[in-house]
Design an enzyme around this catalytic site. Sequence first.
Site, mmCIF file in Angstrom:
data_model
loop_
_atom_site.group_PDB
_atom_site.id
_atom_site.type_symbol
_atom_site.label_atom_id
_atom_site.label_comp_id
_atom_site.label_asym_id
_atom_site.label_seq_id
_atom_site.Cartn_x
_atom_site.Cartn_y
_atom_site.Cartn_z
ATOM 1 N N GLY A 20 0.756 -1.212 -0.051
ATOM 2 C CA GLY A 20 0.117 -0.036 -0.110
ATOM 3 C C GLY A 20 0.887 1.263 -0.123
ATOM 4 N N SER A 21 0.255 2.295 0.156
ATOM 5 C CA SER A 21 1.066 3.648 0.059
ATOM 6 C C SER A 21 1.555 4.046 1.579
ATOM 7 C CB SER A 21 -0.017 4.887 -0.253
ATOM 8 O OG SER A 21 -1.083 5.002 1.125
ATOM 9 N N MET A 22 2.214 5.065 1.552
ATOM 10 C CA MET A 22 2.838 5.267 3.078
ATOM 11 C C MET A 22 1.712 5.624 3.923
ATOM 12 S SD MET A 22 6.194 7.648 1.950
ATOM 13 C CE MET A 22 6.815 7.738 3.627
ATOM 14 N N ASP A 92 10.631 -6.060 6.093
ATOM 15 C CA ASP A 92 9.972 -4.866 6.066
ATOM 16 C C ASP A 92 10.487 -4.035 4.960
ATOM 17 O OD1 ASP A 92 7.807 -2.956 6.898
ATOM 18 O OD2 ASP A 92 9.227 -2.003 8.101
ATOM 19 N N GLU A 93 9.842 -3.024 4.263
ATOM 20 C CA GLU A 93 10.462 -2.080 3.504
ATOM 21 C C GLU A 93 11.134 -2.922 2.363
ATOM 22 O OE1 GLU A 93 9.670 1.083 3.586
ATOM 23 O OE2 GLU A 93 9.132 1.494 5.822
ATOM 24 N N LEU A 170 13.967 8.563 -1.287
ATOM 25 C CA LEU A 170 14.289 9.760 -0.533
ATOM 26 C C LEU A 170 13.748 9.303 0.675
ATOM 27 C CD1 LEU A 170 15.050 12.651 0.104
ATOM 28 C CD2 LEU A 170 13.189 13.255 -0.960
ATOM 29 N N GLY A 172 12.122 9.467 4.134
ATOM 30 C CA GLY A 172 11.338 10.541 5.182
ATOM 31 C C GLY A 172 9.917 10.101 5.478
#
Length: 189
Positions: A20-22, A92-93, A170, A172
């Site tokens: 999904g999205s952030m 994760d990630e 990037l 953040g």
Amino acid sequence: MFIEPSLSGGRRGWIEVVCGSMFSGKTEELIRRLKRAKIANLKVEIFKPHVDTRYDVENIVSHDENKILSTPLESSQQILLLATDVDVVGIDEAQFFDEELPNVCEQLALRGIRVIVAGLDMDFQGRPFGPIPQLLAKADYITKLHAICVKCGNIANNSYRKVAGGNTVLLGEKDLYEPRCRHCYHENN
């Protein structure tokens, strides 16, 4: 709602992808599933890419500050070396891992290991991100989570970058990104 498959009839591995999205709760869901596996006395190993140092160098940490210890890695191939004598592997990630990650997950599943992977399915430009599309193709179970659009309150499927330019990667948080629905995302792009 995700229902965990039974291990009856022999040990069989599979691949679960949470995408999904952030700000959609991917890491929170990954941590929830991994903690349940630990409660069931399953042997769990957890990995994340070494570049993800936003909240902690070793822990996987959700936006709600829920956390679980992990091993940071430079390459997905390292997972095969470190995931020995385990029942469950959490990653994760995943979008930050190399393109070999889908094959690594496949090999783990063939060993009889439950593999739970969380990651962004699209980058800030709305394009498929890293190895996630191939993981989705190989996955036995897929959970697509949504955030809430900060502009209109509808479900958000996009990670809108608030600063111009830069590389695809990037790192953040809310200072650089916000979740947006399809309409509000394209309104500014």
